[in-house]
Scaffold this active site. Structure first.
Site, PDB file in Angstrom:
ATOM      1  N   ASN A 182       9.098   8.991  74.856  1.00 26.43           N
ATOM      2  CA  ASN A 182       9.781   7.718  74.609  1.00 26.43           C
ATOM      3  C   ASN A 182       8.886   6.859  73.740  1.00 26.43           C
ATOM      4  OD1 ASN A 182      10.353   8.593  77.624  1.00 26.43           O
ATOM      5  ND2 ASN A 182      12.127   7.489  76.860  1.00 26.43           N
ATOM      6  N   ARG A 184       8.696   9.116  85.142  1.00 25.31           N
ATOM      7  CA  ARG A 184       9.757  10.127  85.244  1.00 25.31           C
ATOM      8  C   ARG A 184       9.933  10.860  83.906  1.00 25.31           C
ATOM      9  NH1 ARG A 184      14.125  11.602  82.536  1.00 25.31           N
ATOM     10  NH2 ARG A 184      14.639   9.410  82.194  1.00 25.31           N
ATOM     11  N   ASP A 185      10.455  10.170  82.908  1.00 30.53           N
ATOM     12  CA  ASP A 185      10.730  10.821  81.623  1.00 30.53           C
ATOM     13  C   ASP A 185       9.424  11.327  81.013  1.00 30.53           C
ATOM     14  OD1 ASP A 185      11.934  11.632  79.265  1.00 30.53           O
ATOM     15  OD2 ASP A 185      13.061   9.791  78.986  1.00 30.53           O
ATOM     16  N   HIS A 233      17.437   3.638  74.938  1.00 34.23           N
ATOM     17  CA  HIS A 233      16.409   4.572  75.405  1.00 34.23           C
ATOM     18  C   HIS A 233      16.020   5.433  74.210  1.00 34.23           C
ATOM     19  CE1 HIS A 233      14.946   7.404  78.714  1.00 34.23           C
ATOM     20  NE2 HIS A 233      15.074   8.260  77.720  1.00 34.23           N
ATOM     21  N   HIS A 292      13.646   7.829  72.149  1.00 35.73           N
ATOM     22  CA  HIS A 292      12.484   8.711  71.991  1.00 35.73           C
ATOM     23  C   HIS A 292      11.991   8.499  70.557  1.00 35.73           C
ATOM     24  CE1 HIS A 292      12.417  11.025  75.805  1.00 35.73           C
ATOM     25  NE2 HIS A 292      13.610  10.468  75.907  1.00 35.73           N
ATOM     26  N   CYS A 331      12.230  15.576  77.022  1.00 35.08           N
ATOM     27  CA  CYS A 331      13.141  16.223  77.963  1.00 35.08           C
ATOM     28  C   CYS A 331      12.966  17.727  77.840  1.00 35.08           C
ATOM     29  CB  CYS A 331      14.577  15.820  77.671  1.00 35.08           C
ATOM     30  SG  CYS A 331      15.768  16.728  78.678  1.00 35.08           S
TER      31      CYS A 331
HETATM   32  P1  HMG Z   1      22.731  23.863  89.821  1.00 34.14           P
HETATM   33  O1  HMG Z   1      21.893  25.099  89.773  1.00 34.14           O
HETATM   34  O2  HMG Z   1      24.159  23.919  89.329  1.00 34.14           O
HETATM   35  O3  HMG Z   1      22.749  23.263  91.293  1.00 34.14           O
HETATM   36  O4  HMG Z   1      21.964  22.729  89.047  1.00 34.14           O
HETATM   37  P2  HMG Z   1      23.354  23.850  92.601  1.00 34.14           P
HETATM   38  O5  HMG Z   1      24.110  22.740  93.241  1.00 34.14           O
HETATM   39  O6  HMG Z   1      24.029  25.169  92.348  1.00 34.14           O
HETATM   40  O7  HMG Z   1      22.047  24.139  93.473  1.00 34.14           O
HETATM   41  C1  HMG Z   1      21.063  25.100  93.084  1.00 34.14           C
HETATM   42  C2  HMG Z   1      19.806  24.875  93.912  1.00 34.14           C
HETATM   43  O8  HMG Z   1      19.253  23.605  93.580  1.00 34.14           O
HETATM   44  C3  HMG Z   1      20.077  24.827  95.432  1.00 34.14           C
HETATM   45  O9  HMG Z   1      18.895  25.299  96.077  1.00 34.14           O
HETATM   46  C4  HMG Z   1      20.203  23.349  95.698  1.00 34.14           C
HETATM   47  O10 HMG Z   1      19.892  23.004  97.012  1.00 34.14           O
HETATM   48  C5  HMG Z   1      19.153  22.796  94.745  1.00 34.14           C
HETATM   49  P3  HMG Z   1      18.745  26.850  96.514  1.00 34.14           P
HETATM   50  O11 HMG Z   1      19.943  27.101  97.363  1.00 34.14           O
HETATM   51  O12 HMG Z   1      18.747  27.635  95.222  1.00 34.14           O
HETATM   52  O13 HMG Z   1      17.437  26.839  97.218  1.00 34.14           O
HETATM   53  N1  HMG Z   1      19.446  21.418  94.339  1.00 34.14           N
HETATM   54  C6  HMG Z   1      18.611  20.405  94.477  1.00 34.14           C
HETATM   55  N2  HMG Z   1      17.369  20.322  94.963  1.00 34.14           N
HETATM   56  C7  HMG Z   1      16.793  19.087  94.949  1.00 34.14           C
HETATM   57  N3  HMG Z   1      17.401  17.984  94.471  1.00 34.14           N
HETATM   58  C8  HMG Z   1      18.628  18.046  93.968  1.00 34.14           C
HETATM   59  C9  HMG Z   1      19.297  19.286  93.962  1.00 34.14           C
HETATM   60  N4  HMG Z   1      20.502  19.671  93.532  1.00 34.14           N
HETATM   61  C10 HMG Z   1      20.597  20.991  93.780  1.00 34.14           C
HETATM   62  N5  HMG Z   1      19.220  16.950  93.487  1.00 34.14           N
HETATM   63  C11 HMG Z   1      21.434  20.432  88.817  1.00 34.14           C
HETATM   64  C12 HMG Z   1      22.514  21.472  88.808  1.00 34.14           C
HETATM   65  C13 HMG Z   1      22.026  19.187  88.203  1.00 34.14           C
HETATM   66  C14 HMG Z   1      21.004  20.169  90.244  1.00 34.14           C
HETATM   67  C15 HMG Z   1      20.202  20.941  87.991  1.00 34.14           C
HETATM   68  O14 HMG Z   1      20.634  21.427  86.750  1.00 34.14           O
HETATM   69  C16 HMG Z   1      19.172  19.873  87.787  1.00 34.14           C
HETATM   70  O15 HMG Z   1      18.522  19.450  88.725  1.00 34.14           O
HETATM   71  N6  HMG Z   1      18.986  19.397  86.533  1.00 34.14           N
HETATM   72  C17 HMG Z   1      18.061  18.338  86.251  1.00 34.14           C
HETATM   73  C18 HMG Z   1      17.628  18.414  84.848  1.00 34.14           C
HETATM   74  C19 HMG Z   1      16.689  17.271  84.541  1.00 34.14           C
HETATM   75  O16 HMG Z   1      16.121  16.649  85.411  1.00 34.14           O
HETATM   76  N7  HMG Z   1      16.520  17.005  83.223  1.00 34.14           N
HETATM   77  C20 HMG Z   1      15.648  15.968  82.773  1.00 34.14           C
HETATM   78  C21 HMG Z   1      16.147  14.605  83.070  1.00 34.14           C
HETATM   79  S1  HMG Z   1      17.416  14.057  81.963  1.00 34.14           S
HETATM   80  C22 HMG Z   1      16.557  13.389  80.619  1.00 34.14           C
HETATM   81  O17 HMG Z   1      15.373  13.530  80.508  1.00 34.14           O
HETATM   82  C23 HMG Z   1      17.314  12.547  79.624  1.00 34.14           C
HETATM   83  C24 HMG Z   1      17.097  11.045  79.824  1.00 34.14           C
HETATM   84  O18 HMG Z   1      15.717  10.719  79.751  1.00 34.14           O
HETATM   85  C25 HMG Z   1      17.849  10.258  78.751  1.00 34.14           C
HETATM   86  C26 HMG Z   1      17.577  10.753  77.330  1.00 34.14           C
HETATM   87  O19 HMG Z   1      16.413  10.802  76.910  1.00 34.14           O
HETATM   88  O20 HMG Z   1      18.548  11.070  76.668  1.00 34.14           O
HETATM   89  C27 HMG Z   1      17.618  10.588  81.191  1.00 34.14           C
HETATM   90 MG    MG Z   2      14.634  10.418  77.923  1.00 31.69          MG
END
Ligand code: HMG
Ligand code: MG
Length: 298
Positions: A253, A18-19, A210, A212, A244
Protein backbone atom coordinates in the site's frame (compact mmCIF):
# COMPACT_ATOMS: atom_id res chain seq x y z
CA UNK A 1 -11.19 30.67 -5.98
CA UNK A 2 -8.80 30.72 -3.05
CA UNK A 3 -6.02 28.29 -4.05
CA UNK A 4 -5.02 27.66 -0.42
CA UNK A 5 -8.43 27.46 1.27
CA UNK A 6 -8.44 24.99 4.22
CA UNK A 7 -9.32 21.48 3.10
CA UNK A 8 -11.01 18.73 5.10
CA UNK A 9 -8.82 16.66 7.38
CA UNK A 10 -7.87 13.25 5.93
CA UNK A 11 -8.87 10.14 7.89
CA UNK A 12 -6.22 7.47 7.56
CA UNK A 13 -6.84 3.76 8.13
CA UNK A 14 -3.69 1.80 8.85
CA UNK A 15 -3.77 -1.56 7.07
CA UNK A 16 -0.10 -2.50 7.47
CA UNK A 17 -0.59 -5.21 10.11
CA UNK A 18 -3.04 -7.00 7.79
CA UNK A 19 -2.49 -6.03 4.14
CA UNK A 20 1.18 -5.37 4.82
CA UNK A 21 2.09 -8.53 6.64
CA UNK A 22 -0.17 -10.98 4.79
CA UNK A 23 2.23 -10.99 1.86
CA UNK A 24 5.47 -11.69 3.74
CA UNK A 25 7.08 -14.93 2.65
CA UNK A 26 8.76 -15.78 5.93
CA UNK A 27 6.73 -16.03 9.12
CA UNK A 28 6.60 -12.72 11.01
CA UNK A 29 6.97 -13.44 14.75
CA UNK A 30 3.91 -12.78 16.89
CA UNK A 31 5.91 -10.40 19.11
CA UNK A 32 6.90 -8.36 16.03
CA UNK A 33 3.27 -7.98 14.95
CA UNK A 34 2.15 -7.02 18.44
CA UNK A 35 5.02 -4.53 18.83
CA UNK A 36 4.19 -3.02 15.40
CA UNK A 37 0.51 -2.54 16.28
CA UNK A 38 1.34 -1.18 19.74
CA UNK A 39 3.74 1.31 18.16
CA UNK A 40 1.10 2.32 15.58
CA UNK A 41 -1.43 2.83 18.39
CA UNK A 42 0.77 5.64 19.76
CA UNK A 43 1.03 7.57 16.49
CA UNK A 44 -2.38 9.28 16.49
CA UNK A 45 -3.94 6.82 14.01
CA UNK A 46 -7.60 6.23 14.85
CA UNK A 47 -8.07 2.90 13.06
CA UNK A 48 -5.80 -0.10 12.60
CA UNK A 49 -6.67 -3.28 10.70
CA UNK A 50 -4.98 -5.65 13.09
CA UNK A 51 -5.49 -9.01 11.38
CA UNK A 52 -7.55 -11.32 9.19
CA UNK A 53 -9.68 -14.35 10.06
CA UNK A 54 -9.32 -16.21 6.77
CA UNK A 55 -8.46 -19.78 5.87
CA UNK A 56 -4.91 -20.17 7.25
CA UNK A 57 -4.08 -22.36 4.26
CA UNK A 58 -4.90 -19.43 1.96
CA UNK A 59 -2.90 -16.83 3.90
CA UNK A 60 -0.59 -18.44 6.48
CA UNK A 61 0.74 -15.09 7.73
CA UNK A 62 -2.63 -14.22 9.25
CA UNK A 63 -3.00 -17.55 11.06
CA UNK A 64 -2.12 -16.04 14.45
CA UNK A 65 -4.55 -13.11 14.29
CA UNK A 66 -6.36 -14.42 17.38
CA UNK A 67 -3.17 -14.17 19.43
CA UNK A 68 -2.41 -10.77 17.93
CA UNK A 69 -5.78 -9.41 19.07
CA UNK A 70 -5.33 -11.01 22.50
CA UNK A 71 -1.90 -9.45 23.07
CA UNK A 72 -2.08 -5.93 21.68
CA UNK A 73 -2.54 -3.01 24.08
CA UNK A 74 -5.75 -1.40 22.95
CA UNK A 75 -5.55 2.34 23.11
CA UNK A 76 -8.85 4.03 23.96
CA UNK A 77 -10.14 5.93 20.92
CA UNK A 78 -8.46 3.60 18.42
CA UNK A 79 -10.55 1.07 16.44
CA UNK A 80 -8.98 -2.34 15.85
CA UNK A 81 -10.65 -3.97 12.86
CA UNK A 82 -10.52 -7.45 11.36
CA UNK A 83 -10.87 -8.75 7.81
CA UNK A 84 -13.35 -11.64 7.49
CA UNK A 85 -14.55 -13.56 4.41
CA UNK A 86 -17.42 -15.54 5.95
CA UNK A 87 -19.21 -16.50 9.15
CA UNK A 88 -16.33 -18.69 10.36
CA UNK A 89 -14.15 -15.60 10.26
CA UNK A 90 -16.83 -13.51 11.90
CA UNK A 91 -17.12 -15.95 14.84
CA UNK A 92 -13.38 -15.65 15.40
CA UNK A 93 -13.43 -11.86 15.08
CA UNK A 94 -16.32 -11.55 17.54
CA UNK A 95 -14.54 -13.88 19.98
CA UNK A 96 -11.50 -11.56 20.10
CA UNK A 97 -13.75 -8.49 20.30
CA UNK A 98 -12.68 -6.82 17.07
CA UNK A 99 -14.12 -3.28 16.97
CA UNK A 100 -15.05 -3.37 13.31
CA UNK A 101 -15.58 -6.00 10.62
CA UNK A 102 -14.30 -5.79 7.04
CA UNK A 103 -15.73 -8.02 4.33
CA UNK A 104 -14.06 -8.18 0.95
CA UNK A 105 -15.05 -8.85 -2.62
CA UNK A 106 -13.95 -7.50 -6.00
CA UNK A 107 -15.13 -5.86 -9.19
CA UNK A 108 -13.57 -8.57 -11.37
CA UNK A 109 -14.67 -12.19 -11.33
CA UNK A 110 -11.28 -13.81 -11.98
CA UNK A 111 -9.54 -12.05 -9.12
CA UNK A 112 -12.42 -12.80 -6.77
CA UNK A 113 -12.43 -16.49 -7.73
CA UNK A 114 -8.70 -16.76 -7.03
CA UNK A 115 -8.83 -14.69 -3.84
CA UNK A 116 -11.93 -16.05 -2.11
CA UNK A 117 -13.07 -18.93 -4.30
CA UNK A 118 -16.42 -17.38 -5.11
CA UNK A 119 -18.17 -15.36 -7.76
CA UNK A 120 -18.95 -11.78 -6.82
CA UNK A 121 -22.61 -12.72 -6.30
CA UNK A 122 -21.73 -15.73 -4.15
CA UNK A 123 -19.43 -13.62 -2.00
CA UNK A 124 -22.13 -11.01 -1.48
CA UNK A 125 -24.57 -13.74 -0.41
CA UNK A 126 -21.93 -15.04 2.02
CA UNK A 127 -21.67 -11.56 3.51
CA UNK A 128 -25.41 -11.26 4.14
CA UNK A 129 -25.35 -13.05 7.55
CA UNK A 130 -21.90 -11.61 8.33
CA UNK A 131 -23.17 -8.05 7.94
CA UNK A 132 -26.45 -8.74 9.74
CA UNK A 133 -24.71 -10.32 12.73
CA UNK A 134 -22.05 -7.60 12.86
CA UNK A 135 -24.69 -4.92 12.89
CA UNK A 136 -26.67 -6.80 15.55
CA UNK A 137 -23.45 -6.75 17.61
CA UNK A 138 -23.31 -2.98 16.94
CA UNK A 139 -20.10 -3.23 14.96
CA UNK A 140 -19.50 -1.06 11.92
CA UNK A 141 -18.91 -2.95 8.67
CA UNK A 142 -16.52 -1.96 5.91
CA UNK A 143 -16.74 -3.52 2.45
CA UNK A 144 -13.64 -3.76 0.32
CA UNK A 145 -14.02 -3.75 -3.45
CA UNK A 146 -10.75 -4.98 -4.96
CA UNK A 147 -9.60 -4.55 -8.56
CA UNK A 148 -11.65 -1.36 -8.79
CA UNK A 149 -9.44 0.00 -11.59
CA UNK A 150 -7.35 -2.86 -12.94
CA UNK A 151 -7.45 -6.62 -12.51
CA UNK A 152 -4.21 -8.61 -12.72
CA UNK A 153 -6.06 -11.21 -14.84
CA UNK A 154 -8.76 -9.30 -16.76
CA UNK A 155 -7.13 -5.91 -17.36
CA UNK A 156 -9.07 -2.65 -17.15
CA UNK A 157 -12.21 -2.75 -14.99
CA UNK A 158 -15.22 -0.57 -15.87
CA UNK A 159 -16.17 2.00 -13.19
CA UNK A 160 -19.82 0.97 -13.63
CA UNK A 161 -18.94 -2.49 -12.34
CA UNK A 162 -17.45 -1.01 -9.17
CA UNK A 163 -20.52 1.14 -8.58
CA UNK A 164 -22.74 -1.91 -9.00
CA UNK A 165 -20.78 -3.91 -6.40
CA UNK A 166 -20.78 -0.97 -3.97
CA UNK A 167 -24.55 -0.63 -4.34
CA UNK A 168 -25.03 -4.33 -3.62
CA UNK A 169 -22.86 -4.08 -0.50
CA UNK A 170 -24.74 -0.99 0.56
CA UNK A 171 -28.00 -2.93 0.16
CA UNK A 172 -26.72 -5.46 2.72
CA UNK A 173 -26.07 -2.73 5.28
CA UNK A 174 -22.37 -2.12 4.68
CA UNK A 175 -21.75 1.48 5.65
CA UNK A 176 -18.22 2.11 4.43
CA UNK A 177 -16.51 1.16 1.19
CA UNK A 178 -12.82 0.74 0.60
CA UNK A 179 -12.13 1.00 -3.10
CA UNK A 180 -9.02 -1.00 -3.93
CA UNK A 181 -6.43 -0.31 -6.57
CA UNK A 182 -5.16 -3.80 -5.86
CA UNK A 183 -2.26 -3.76 -8.34
CA UNK A 184 -1.39 -0.09 -7.92
CA UNK A 185 -1.94 0.85 -11.54
CA UNK A 186 -4.68 3.51 -11.42
CA UNK A 187 -3.99 6.96 -12.83
CA UNK A 188 -5.42 10.22 -11.46
CA UNK A 189 -7.82 10.41 -14.45
CA UNK A 190 -9.11 6.91 -13.74
CA UNK A 191 -9.64 7.88 -10.11
CA UNK A 192 -11.60 10.97 -11.20
CA UNK A 193 -13.74 8.94 -13.58
CA UNK A 194 -14.66 6.37 -10.96
CA UNK A 195 -15.37 8.93 -8.22
CA UNK A 196 -17.51 10.97 -10.57
CA UNK A 197 -19.84 7.95 -10.93
CA UNK A 198 -19.48 6.46 -7.46
CA UNK A 199 -20.35 9.63 -5.58
CA UNK A 200 -23.72 9.68 -7.32
CA UNK A 201 -24.46 6.38 -5.56
CA UNK A 202 -23.00 6.74 -2.04
CA UNK A 203 -21.99 9.63 0.24
CA UNK A 204 -18.39 10.75 -0.04
CA UNK A 205 -17.70 10.21 3.64
CA UNK A 206 -18.49 6.51 3.20
CA UNK A 207 -15.73 6.14 0.60
CA UNK A 208 -12.15 5.19 1.43
CA UNK A 209 -9.50 4.77 -1.24
CA UNK A 210 -7.06 1.91 -0.94
CA UNK A 211 -4.10 2.55 -3.18
CA UNK A 212 -1.28 0.11 -3.67
CA UNK A 213 1.79 1.86 -4.97
CA UNK A 214 3.28 -0.41 -7.63
CA UNK A 215 3.66 2.38 -10.20
CA UNK A 216 4.33 5.18 -7.68
CA UNK A 217 1.02 6.98 -8.34
CA UNK A 218 -0.71 6.40 -5.03
CA UNK A 219 0.08 9.77 -3.42
CA UNK A 220 -0.92 11.67 -6.58
CA UNK A 221 -4.16 9.68 -6.75
CA UNK A 222 -4.97 10.39 -3.11
CA UNK A 223 -4.33 14.12 -3.44
CA UNK A 224 -6.49 14.30 -6.58
CA UNK A 225 -9.38 12.50 -4.85
CA UNK A 226 -9.08 14.78 -1.83
CA UNK A 227 -8.74 18.06 -3.70
CA UNK A 228 -11.23 17.37 -6.49
CA UNK A 229 -13.93 15.44 -4.66
CA UNK A 230 -13.28 16.12 -0.96
CA UNK A 231 -12.64 12.43 -0.26
CA UNK A 232 -11.03 12.20 3.17
CA UNK A 233 -10.79 8.42 3.76
CA UNK A 234 -7.54 6.72 2.77
CA UNK A 235 -5.97 3.38 3.63
CA UNK A 236 -2.23 3.16 4.01
CA UNK A 237 0.45 0.92 5.37
CA UNK A 238 3.33 2.11 7.51
CA UNK A 239 6.63 1.44 5.78
CA UNK A 240 4.69 0.73 2.56
CA UNK A 241 4.79 -2.93 3.47
CA UNK A 242 2.49 -5.38 1.75
CA UNK A 243 0.58 -6.67 -1.24
CA UNK A 244 -2.01 -9.33 -1.97
CA UNK A 245 -0.88 -12.94 -2.37
CA UNK A 246 -3.48 -13.28 -5.17
CA UNK A 247 -2.31 -10.20 -7.12
CA UNK A 248 1.08 -11.22 -8.52
CA UNK A 249 3.60 -8.38 -8.81
CA UNK A 250 1.53 -5.87 -6.82
CA UNK A 251 3.55 -3.89 -4.29
CA UNK A 252 2.54 -2.64 -0.86
CA UNK A 253 0.00 0.00 0.00
CA UNK A 254 1.00 3.61 -0.15
CA UNK A 255 3.17 4.27 2.91
CA UNK A 256 1.28 5.95 5.75
CA UNK A 257 4.22 8.29 6.37
CA UNK A 258 4.22 9.33 2.68
CA UNK A 259 0.52 10.20 2.80
CA UNK A 260 0.88 12.13 6.06
CA UNK A 261 3.76 14.11 4.63
CA UNK A 262 1.92 14.81 1.35
CA UNK A 263 -1.27 15.96 3.10
CA UNK A 264 0.68 18.22 5.44
CA UNK A 265 2.49 19.76 2.47
CA UNK A 266 -0.89 20.26 0.78
CA UNK A 267 -2.28 22.11 3.78
CA UNK A 268 -4.06 19.65 6.08
CA UNK A 269 -2.63 17.65 8.96
CA UNK A 270 -4.10 14.14 9.38
CA UNK A 271 -3.06 14.26 13.06
CA UNK A 272 -0.56 11.41 12.86
CA UNK A 273 2.99 11.77 14.15
CA UNK A 274 5.46 11.16 11.31
CA UNK A 275 8.43 10.47 13.58
CA UNK A 276 6.46 7.82 15.47
CA UNK A 277 5.34 6.23 12.20
CA UNK A 278 8.94 6.07 11.05
CA UNK A 279 9.95 4.48 14.34
CA UNK A 280 7.14 1.90 14.00
CA UNK A 281 8.33 1.10 10.46
CA UNK A 282 11.94 0.81 11.58
CA UNK A 283 10.94 -1.61 14.36
CA UNK A 284 8.98 -3.77 11.94
CA UNK A 285 11.56 -3.85 9.15
CA UNK A 286 14.23 -4.90 11.66
CA UNK A 287 12.20 -8.10 12.07
CA UNK A 288 11.63 -8.41 8.32
CA UNK A 289 15.40 -8.26 7.82
CA UNK A 290 15.47 -5.60 5.10
CA UNK A 291 15.67 -1.79 4.92
CA UNK A 292 12.43 0.19 5.51
CA UNK A 293 10.35 0.27 2.33
CA UNK A 294 12.32 -2.49 0.59
CA UNK A 295 10.28 -5.31 -0.93
CA UNK A 296 10.93 -8.93 -0.06
CA UNK A 297 13.48 -10.65 -2.29
CA UNK A 298 11.78 -12.85 -4.89
P1 HMG B 1 -12.80 -22.26 0.73
O1 HMG B 1 -11.71 -23.26 0.56
O2 HMG B 1 -13.90 -22.19 -0.31
O3 HMG B 1 -13.48 -22.40 2.15
O4 HMG B 1 -12.13 -20.84 0.86
P2 HMG B 1 -14.33 -23.57 2.74
O5 HMG B 1 -15.52 -22.93 3.38
O6 HMG B 1 -14.51 -24.67 1.74
O7 HMG B 1 -13.38 -24.12 3.90
C1 HMG B 1 -12.11 -24.72 3.63
C2 HMG B 1 -11.32 -24.80 4.92
O8 HMG B 1 -11.03 -23.48 5.38
C3 HMG B 1 -12.10 -25.48 6.07
O9 HMG B 1 -11.13 -26.10 6.92
C4 HMG B 1 -12.68 -24.30 6.81
O10 HMG B 1 -12.95 -24.57 8.15
C5 HMG B 1 -11.55 -23.29 6.69
P3 HMG B 1 -10.75 -27.66 6.74
O11 HMG B 1 -12.06 -28.36 6.83
O12 HMG B 1 -10.10 -27.76 5.38
O13 HMG B 1 -9.82 -27.87 7.88
N1 HMG B 1 -12.03 -21.91 6.76
C6 HMG B 1 -11.58 -21.01 7.62
N2 HMG B 1 -10.65 -21.06 8.58
C7 HMG B 1 -10.44 -19.92 9.29
N3 HMG B 1 -11.11 -18.77 9.07
C8 HMG B 1 -12.03 -18.69 8.11
C9 HMG B 1 -12.31 -19.84 7.34
N4 HMG B 1 -13.15 -20.07 6.33
C10 HMG B 1 -12.98 -21.36 5.98
N5 HMG B 1 -12.68 -17.54 7.89
C11 HMG B 1 -12.16 -18.66 1.78
C12 HMG B 1 -12.87 -19.66 0.91
C13 HMG B 1 -12.81 -17.32 1.51
C14 HMG B 1 -12.34 -19.05 3.23
C15 HMG B 1 -10.64 -18.64 1.43
O14 HMG B 1 -10.47 -18.53 0.04
C16 HMG B 1 -9.91 -17.52 2.11
O15 HMG B 1 -9.76 -17.52 3.32
N6 HMG B 1 -9.43 -16.51 1.35
C17 HMG B 1 -8.77 -15.37 1.92
C18 HMG B 1 -7.88 -14.76 0.92
C19 HMG B 1 -7.22 -13.54 1.51
O16 HMG B 1 -7.16 -13.34 2.71
N7 HMG B 1 -6.68 -12.69 0.61
C20 HMG B 1 -6.00 -11.49 1.01
C21 HMG B 1 -6.90 -10.46 1.57
S1 HMG B 1 -7.80 -9.57 0.33
C22 HMG B 1 -6.74 -8.29 -0.14
O17 HMG B 1 -5.59 -8.28 0.21
C23 HMG B 1 -7.29 -7.15 -0.95
C24 HMG B 1 -7.55 -5.89 -0.12
O18 HMG B 1 -6.36 -5.47 0.53
C25 HMG B 1 -8.06 -4.76 -1.01
C26 HMG B 1 -7.20 -4.53 -2.25
O19 HMG B 1 -5.99 -4.29 -2.12
O20 HMG B 1 -7.76 -4.58 -3.33
C27 HMG B 1 -8.61 -6.16 0.96
MG1 MG C 1 -4.83 -4.28 -0.39
Amino acid sequence: MDPVKPRPQPRLVEVGPRDGLQNEKNPVPLEAKVAFIDALSETGLKEIEAGAFVNPKSVPQMANSEQVFARIKRKPGVLYSALVPNEIGLDLALAVKADKISVFTAASETFNAKNIKATISQSIERFRPVVARSRAARLPVRGYVSTAFWCPYEGKVAPEKVVEVVKRLSGLGVSEFSIGDTIGKASPDEVRRLLFLLLKAVPKDSVFLHFHNTFGRAVANAIVAWKTFGITGFDASTGGVGGCPYAPGASGNVATEALVSAFKAAGSDPGVDEAKLKAAAAGLFKHLGRPVGARPAK
